[in-house]
Design a protein around this motif. Structure first.
Motif, mmCIF file in Angstrom:
data_model
loop_
_atom_site.group_PDB
_atom_site.id
_atom_site.type_symbol
_atom_site.label_atom_id
_atom_site.label_comp_id
_atom_site.label_asym_id
_atom_site.label_seq_id
_atom_site.Cartn_x
_atom_site.Cartn_y
_atom_site.Cartn_z
ATOM 1 N N TYR A 22 0.573 -1.179 0.037
ATOM 2 C CA TYR A 22 -0.078 -0.059 0.090
ATOM 3 C C TYR A 22 0.727 1.283 -0.037
ATOM 4 C CZ TYR A 22 -3.510 3.390 1.323
ATOM 5 O OH TYR A 22 -4.532 4.351 1.497
ATOM 6 N N LYS A 26 0.295 3.493 -3.135
ATOM 7 C CA LYS A 26 -0.520 4.804 -2.862
ATOM 8 C C LYS A 26 0.385 5.950 -2.860
ATOM 9 C CE LYS A 26 -3.853 7.406 -0.695
ATOM 10 N NZ LYS A 26 -5.040 7.984 -1.257
ATOM 11 N N ASN A 180 -10.275 -5.284 8.304
ATOM 12 C CA ASN A 180 -10.232 -4.978 7.010
ATOM 13 C C ASN A 180 -9.354 -4.272 6.183
ATOM 14 O OD1 ASN A 180 -11.432 -2.735 6.629
ATOM 15 N ND2 ASN A 180 -13.698 -3.618 6.940
ATOM 16 N N THR A 182 -9.846 -1.623 4.210
ATOM 17 C CA THR A 182 -10.154 -0.305 4.578
ATOM 18 C C THR A 182 -9.651 0.187 6.109
ATOM 19 O OG1 THR A 182 -11.898 -0.496 3.263
ATOM 20 C CG2 THR A 182 -11.992 1.373 4.688
ATOM 21 N N ASP A 183 -9.729 -0.541 7.053
ATOM 22 C CA ASP A 183 -9.313 -0.283 8.649
ATOM 23 C C ASP A 183 -7.934 0.225 8.278
ATOM 24 O OD1 ASP A 183 -11.730 -0.324 9.217
ATOM 25 O OD2 ASP A 183 -11.687 -2.314 10.256
ATOM 26 N N TYR A 185 -5.386 0.810 5.817
ATOM 27 C CA TYR A 185 -5.251 1.651 5.027
ATOM 28 C C TYR A 185 -5.600 2.967 5.784
ATOM 29 C CZ TYR A 185 -4.913 -1.670 1.340
ATOM 30 O OH TYR A 185 -4.384 -2.788 0.337
ATOM 31 N N ASP A 186 -6.496 3.198 6.545
ATOM 32 C CA ASP A 186 -6.898 4.200 7.338
ATOM 33 C C ASP A 186 -5.835 4.832 8.196
ATOM 34 O OD1 ASP A 186 -9.272 4.845 5.859
ATOM 35 O OD2 ASP A 186 -10.466 4.014 7.508
ATOM 36 N N ASN A 189 -2.901 5.872 6.398
ATOM 37 C CA ASN A 189 -2.972 7.346 5.819
ATOM 38 C C ASN A 189 -2.942 8.433 6.896
ATOM 39 O OD1 ASN A 189 -3.597 6.297 3.191
ATOM 40 N ND2 ASN A 189 -5.719 6.269 3.504
#
Length: 194
Positions: A22, A26, A180, A182-183, A185-186, A189
Protein backbone atom coordinates in the motif's frame (compact mmCIF):
# COMPACT_ATOMS: atom_id res chain seq x y z
CA UNK A 1 12.85 18.28 7.37
CA UNK A 2 14.70 15.15 8.52
CA UNK A 3 14.45 12.12 6.31
CA UNK A 4 12.03 9.47 7.53
CA UNK A 5 13.25 5.89 7.35
CA UNK A 6 10.41 3.67 8.45
CA UNK A 7 11.46 0.30 9.81
CA UNK A 8 8.40 -1.82 9.07
CA UNK A 9 8.20 -5.03 11.06
CA UNK A 10 5.82 -7.32 12.91
CA UNK A 11 5.28 -11.03 13.31
CA UNK A 12 5.22 -13.61 10.55
CA UNK A 13 1.91 -13.38 8.61
CA UNK A 14 0.64 -10.26 10.41
CA UNK A 15 0.37 -8.19 7.20
CA UNK A 16 3.71 -6.43 6.68
CA UNK A 17 3.56 -7.12 2.94
CA UNK A 18 0.07 -5.60 2.69
CA UNK A 19 1.27 -2.44 4.45
CA UNK A 20 4.40 -2.23 2.26
CA UNK A 21 2.41 -2.79 -0.95
CA UNK A 22 0.00 0.00 0.00
CA UNK A 23 2.81 2.44 0.87
CA UNK A 24 4.45 1.67 -2.46
CA UNK A 25 1.31 1.92 -4.63
CA UNK A 26 -0.50 4.81 -2.90
CA UNK A 27 2.46 6.95 -1.82
CA UNK A 28 5.14 5.75 -4.30
CA UNK A 29 7.55 5.12 -1.43
CA UNK A 30 10.66 3.05 -2.11
CA UNK A 31 10.50 -0.32 -0.36
CA UNK A 32 13.69 -2.02 0.80
CA UNK A 33 12.64 -5.63 1.42
CA UNK A 34 14.90 -7.67 3.72
CA UNK A 35 13.26 -10.91 2.53
CA UNK A 36 14.41 -10.21 -1.05
CA UNK A 37 17.93 -9.45 0.16
CA UNK A 38 17.90 -12.63 2.30
CA UNK A 39 16.98 -14.67 -0.79
CA UNK A 40 19.81 -12.96 -2.72
CA UNK A 41 22.21 -13.91 0.09
CA UNK A 42 21.71 -17.64 -0.64
CA UNK A 43 21.80 -17.59 -4.45
CA UNK A 44 23.83 -20.35 -6.15
CA UNK A 45 27.49 -19.37 -5.96
CA UNK A 46 27.07 -17.33 -2.75
CA UNK A 47 29.25 -17.84 0.30
CA UNK A 48 26.14 -18.33 2.48
CA UNK A 49 24.78 -21.13 0.28
CA UNK A 50 28.19 -22.84 0.26
CA UNK A 51 28.27 -22.63 4.08
CA UNK A 52 24.72 -24.01 4.35
CA UNK A 53 25.57 -26.91 2.03
CA UNK A 54 28.75 -27.62 3.96
CA UNK A 55 26.84 -27.64 7.27
CA UNK A 56 23.76 -29.65 6.25
CA UNK A 57 24.91 -31.56 3.18
CA UNK A 58 24.15 -31.41 -0.55
CA UNK A 59 20.58 -32.61 0.08
CA UNK A 60 19.85 -28.98 1.07
CA UNK A 61 19.93 -28.15 -2.65
CA UNK A 62 17.13 -28.65 -5.15
CA UNK A 63 17.87 -30.19 -8.57
CA UNK A 64 18.49 -26.71 -10.06
CA UNK A 65 21.16 -25.91 -7.45
CA UNK A 66 18.99 -23.52 -5.43
CA UNK A 67 18.33 -23.80 -1.70
CA UNK A 68 15.58 -26.14 -0.53
CA UNK A 69 13.93 -23.56 1.74
CA UNK A 70 11.29 -25.92 3.02
CA UNK A 71 13.86 -28.47 4.21
CA UNK A 72 16.04 -25.76 5.76
CA UNK A 73 12.95 -24.27 7.46
CA UNK A 74 12.20 -27.63 9.07
CA UNK A 75 15.65 -27.53 10.68
CA UNK A 76 15.91 -23.89 11.76
CA UNK A 77 12.35 -23.40 13.00
CA UNK A 78 12.81 -26.33 15.39
CA UNK A 79 16.32 -25.59 16.65
CA UNK A 80 17.24 -22.20 18.08
CA UNK A 81 21.01 -22.69 17.78
CA UNK A 82 20.73 -23.69 14.11
CA UNK A 83 18.49 -20.69 13.43
CA UNK A 84 21.04 -18.41 15.10
CA UNK A 85 23.82 -19.91 12.95
CA UNK A 86 21.79 -19.37 9.76
CA UNK A 87 20.93 -15.79 10.71
CA UNK A 88 24.65 -15.16 11.23
CA UNK A 89 25.17 -16.14 7.59
CA UNK A 90 22.40 -13.93 6.22
CA UNK A 91 21.85 -10.86 8.44
CA UNK A 92 25.19 -9.11 7.74
CA UNK A 93 24.48 -9.32 4.00
CA UNK A 94 20.93 -7.97 4.47
CA UNK A 95 22.19 -5.07 6.63
CA UNK A 96 24.80 -4.15 4.00
CA UNK A 97 22.19 -4.17 1.21
CA UNK A 98 19.74 -1.99 3.16
CA UNK A 99 22.44 0.56 4.04
CA UNK A 100 23.64 0.66 0.45
CA UNK A 101 20.10 1.20 -0.89
CA UNK A 102 19.42 3.93 1.69
CA UNK A 103 22.55 5.80 0.57
CA UNK A 104 21.52 5.63 -3.09
CA UNK A 105 17.97 6.91 -2.54
CA UNK A 106 17.10 10.58 -2.12
CA UNK A 107 13.39 10.17 -1.28
CA UNK A 108 12.21 11.98 1.88
CA UNK A 109 10.53 8.78 3.14
CA UNK A 110 11.97 5.29 2.69
CA UNK A 111 10.47 2.04 4.01
CA UNK A 112 12.72 -0.82 5.13
CA UNK A 113 10.63 -3.98 5.59
CA UNK A 114 12.62 -6.11 8.03
CA UNK A 115 10.64 -8.98 9.60
CA UNK A 116 13.40 -9.58 12.19
CA UNK A 117 14.21 -5.91 12.80
CA UNK A 118 14.52 -6.40 16.57
CA UNK A 119 15.89 -9.94 16.54
CA UNK A 120 18.60 -9.02 13.98
CA UNK A 121 19.46 -5.84 15.92
CA UNK A 122 18.78 -3.63 12.90
CA UNK A 123 16.67 -0.97 14.62
CA UNK A 124 19.50 1.52 14.02
CA UNK A 125 18.66 1.38 10.29
CA UNK A 126 15.37 3.23 10.92
CA UNK A 127 14.36 6.65 12.23
CA UNK A 128 10.97 5.26 13.31
CA UNK A 129 9.54 1.79 13.78
CA UNK A 130 6.11 0.57 12.66
CA UNK A 131 4.93 -2.79 13.98
CA UNK A 132 2.06 -4.64 12.29
CA UNK A 133 0.07 -6.82 14.69
CA UNK A 134 -3.00 -9.05 14.60
CA UNK A 135 -4.53 -11.50 17.06
CA UNK A 136 -2.79 -14.84 17.65
CA UNK A 137 -5.40 -17.07 16.03
CA UNK A 138 -5.61 -14.87 12.93
CA UNK A 139 -1.82 -14.95 12.62
CA UNK A 140 -1.74 -18.75 12.89
CA UNK A 141 -4.57 -19.22 10.35
CA UNK A 142 -2.96 -16.81 7.86
CA UNK A 143 0.40 -18.56 8.13
CA UNK A 144 -1.12 -22.04 7.72
CA UNK A 145 -3.03 -20.86 4.63
CA UNK A 146 -0.14 -18.87 3.12
CA UNK A 147 2.56 -21.54 3.53
CA UNK A 148 0.33 -24.65 3.35
CA UNK A 149 1.67 -25.90 6.69
CA UNK A 150 0.16 -27.59 9.74
CA UNK A 151 -0.90 -25.79 12.91
CA UNK A 152 2.11 -27.19 14.81
CA UNK A 153 4.49 -25.98 12.07
CA UNK A 154 2.84 -22.54 12.10
CA UNK A 155 3.04 -22.33 15.89
CA UNK A 156 6.74 -23.28 15.82
CA UNK A 157 7.46 -20.52 13.30
CA UNK A 158 5.53 -17.93 15.30
CA UNK A 159 7.27 -19.04 18.52
CA UNK A 160 10.67 -18.65 16.85
CA UNK A 161 10.17 -14.87 16.72
CA UNK A 162 10.08 -12.25 19.44
CA UNK A 163 6.51 -12.02 20.85
CA UNK A 164 4.38 -9.41 19.07
CA UNK A 165 3.66 -7.59 22.33
CA UNK A 166 7.40 -7.02 22.88
CA UNK A 167 7.76 -5.61 19.36
CA UNK A 168 4.67 -3.41 19.80
CA UNK A 169 6.07 -2.03 23.07
CA UNK A 170 9.14 -0.73 21.19
CA UNK A 171 7.24 0.74 18.22
CA UNK A 172 6.63 4.37 17.27
CA UNK A 173 3.44 3.16 15.60
CA UNK A 174 1.43 -0.04 16.08
CA UNK A 175 -0.74 -0.94 13.09
CA UNK A 176 -3.57 -3.27 14.01
CA UNK A 177 -4.39 -5.66 11.17
CA UNK A 178 -7.31 -7.51 12.80
CA UNK A 179 -9.89 -5.83 10.59
CA UNK A 180 -10.35 -5.29 6.87
CA UNK A 181 -8.08 -3.54 4.36
CA UNK A 182 -10.00 -0.25 4.68
CA UNK A 183 -9.21 -0.14 8.42
CA UNK A 184 -5.60 -1.01 7.69
CA UNK A 185 -5.24 1.70 5.03
CA UNK A 186 -6.92 4.32 7.26
CA UNK A 187 -4.28 3.77 9.95
CA UNK A 188 -1.47 4.14 7.40
CA UNK A 189 -2.99 7.25 5.82
CA UNK A 190 -3.31 8.98 9.18
CA UNK A 191 0.35 8.36 9.96
CA UNK A 192 1.74 9.33 6.55
CA UNK A 193 -0.36 12.49 6.33
CA UNK A 194 0.65 13.82 9.75
Amino acid sequence: MARRIIGLTGGIATGKSSVAAYLESKYKLPILDADIYARDAVQPGSVALANITQRYGPEMLLADGTLDRKQLGNIVFNDESERAWLEGQIHPYVRKRILSAQRQLTDPIVVAVVPLLFEAKMTDLASEIWVVVCDDEQQCQRLMRRDSISRSQAEARIASQMPLIEKANQANLVINNDGNLTDLYDQINREINQ
